[in-house]
Design a protein around this motif. Structure first.
Motif, PDB file in Angstrom:
ATOM      1  N   VAL A   1       1.267  52.659 -62.437  1.00  0.00           N
ATOM      2  CA  VAL A   1       2.029  51.589 -61.778  1.00  0.00           C
ATOM      3  C   VAL A   1       2.091  51.830 -60.280  1.00  0.00           C
ATOM      4  O   VAL A   1       1.893  50.908 -59.479  1.00  0.00           O
ATOM      5  N   HIS A   2       2.318  53.067 -59.878  1.00  0.00           N
ATOM      6  CA  HIS A   2       2.340  53.404 -58.449  1.00  0.00           C
ATOM      7  C   HIS A   2       0.985  53.123 -57.815  1.00  0.00           C
ATOM      8  O   HIS A   2       0.905  52.575 -56.713  1.00  0.00           O
ATOM      9  N   THR A   3      -0.083  53.505 -58.496  1.00  0.00           N
ATOM     10  CA  THR A   3      -1.421  53.304 -57.956  1.00  0.00           C
ATOM     11  C   THR A   3      -1.724  51.819 -57.791  1.00  0.00           C
ATOM     12  O   THR A   3      -2.256  51.405 -56.760  1.00  0.00           O
ATOM     13  N   VAL A   4      -1.365  51.014 -58.795  1.00  0.00           N
ATOM     14  CA  VAL A   4      -1.608  49.572 -58.697  1.00  0.00           C
ATOM     15  C   VAL A   4      -0.804  48.972 -57.548  1.00  0.00           C
ATOM     16  O   VAL A   4      -1.329  48.168 -56.763  1.00  0.00           O
ATOM     17  N   LEU A   5       0.451  49.382 -57.412  1.00  0.00           N
ATOM     18  CA  LEU A   5       1.278  48.855 -56.315  1.00  0.00           C
ATOM     19  C   LEU A   5       0.710  49.241 -54.954  1.00  0.00           C
ATOM     20  O   LEU A   5       0.591  48.406 -54.059  1.00  0.00           O
ATOM     21  N   PHE A   6       0.340  50.505 -54.797  1.00  0.00           N
ATOM     22  CA  PHE A   6      -0.196  50.944 -53.509  1.00  0.00           C
ATOM     23  C   PHE A   6      -1.579  50.358 -53.243  1.00  0.00           C
ATOM     24  O   PHE A   6      -1.921  50.084 -52.105  1.00  0.00           O
ATOM     25  N   TYR A   7      -2.355  50.137 -54.309  1.00  0.00           N
ATOM     26  CA  TYR A   7      -3.659  49.475 -54.148  1.00  0.00           C
ATOM     27  C   TYR A   7      -3.459  48.051 -53.644  1.00  0.00           C
ATOM     28  O   TYR A   7      -4.161  47.598 -52.739  1.00  0.00           O
ATOM     29  N   LEU A   8      -2.487  47.340 -54.222  1.00  0.00           N
ATOM     30  CA  LEU A   8      -2.222  45.968 -53.784  1.00  0.00           C
ATOM     31  C   LEU A   8      -1.708  45.936 -52.347  1.00  0.00           C
ATOM     32  O   LEU A   8      -2.089  45.062 -51.563  1.00  0.00           O
ATOM     33  N   ILE A   9      -0.867  46.901 -51.993  1.00  0.00           N
ATOM     34  CA  ILE A   9      -0.372  46.983 -50.613  1.00  0.00           C
ATOM     35  C   ILE A   9      -1.532  47.291 -49.668  1.00  0.00           C
ATOM     36  O   ILE A   9      -1.672  46.670 -48.613  1.00  0.00           O
ATOM     37  N   HIS A  10      -2.385  48.229 -50.048  1.00  0.00           N
ATOM     38  CA  HIS A  10      -3.537  48.604 -49.222  1.00  0.00           C
ATOM     39  C   HIS A  10      -4.479  47.421 -49.065  1.00  0.00           C
ATOM     40  O   HIS A  10      -4.984  47.153 -47.979  1.00  0.00           O
TER      41      HIS A  10
END
Length: 185
Positions: free
Chosen positions: A115-124
């Motif tokens: 979940v953290h990776t998906v959120l940070f990927y979307l932010i990036h």
């Protein structure tokens, strides 16, 4: 007194930014296979995880940005997500080794880090789209068009000097930034 107000404001702003992530992680931990001594200890564990992961990610993000120029943007974004996943998972596994008051199953850790990776990927990725939008707006600028034309035949220093003469109303700092960005690409 003003330092106290600014410190309290900074803490409040940080909590506003972290609160949605805490709520998402709290939901994952309540559904997942987790045992902890106290709710406050669980929150402290999550906050320590965020801070440690942020610190380690800053180091790896700098390296990823350096290597990201070697790949096309979609590959670079996926590579960023993969490295972010493994960095976050290793931080969570390391913290779980040393904190005895909370026990998280491996499946819950993987869901939490995913979940953290998906959120940070979307932010990036949203940062990339914002940069592209600003590039499209900037490409209509006559200085950018002229800089592109000049960089085909001249070095960046001569290009900056020529643009400063042709556009005296533009600050030299802006012209240098434009030429540097265009020359880097």
């Amino acid at each position: 007194m003003s330092r106290l107000v600014s410190a309290v404001s900074l803490v409040f702003l940080a909590l506003l930014l972290v609160l949605p992530l805490l709520m998402i992680d709290g939901l994952i931990l309540s559904v997942g296979d987790v045992s902890y001594d106290s709710f406050v200890g669980c929150l402290v564990f999550l906050l320590c995880f965020y801070l440690t992961s942020l610190f380690v990610s800053i180091i790896f993000d700098g390296a990823m940005r350096a290597f990201g120029g070697l790949f096309k943007r979609p590959v670079s974004n996926v590579l960023f997500a993969v490295v972010n996943f493994w960095v976050s998972l290793s931080v969570l596994l390391w913290m779980d080794l040393y904190v005895k008051s909370i026990t998280i199953s491996l499946a819950t850790k993987i869901v939490l880090v995913s979940v953290h990776t998906v959120l940070f990927y979307l932010i990036h990725r949203s940062g990339d789209s914002t940069a592209k939008a600003s590039e499209v707006t900037e490409s209509l600028d006559p200085v950018v068009k002229e800089a592109l034309r000049l960089l085909e035949n001249e070095d960046p220093v001569t290009c900056v000097e020529t643009l400063c003469l042709r556009f005296p109303d533009r600050p030299k700092k802006d012209i240098i930034r434009i030429v540097h960005r265009l020359h880097s690409n």
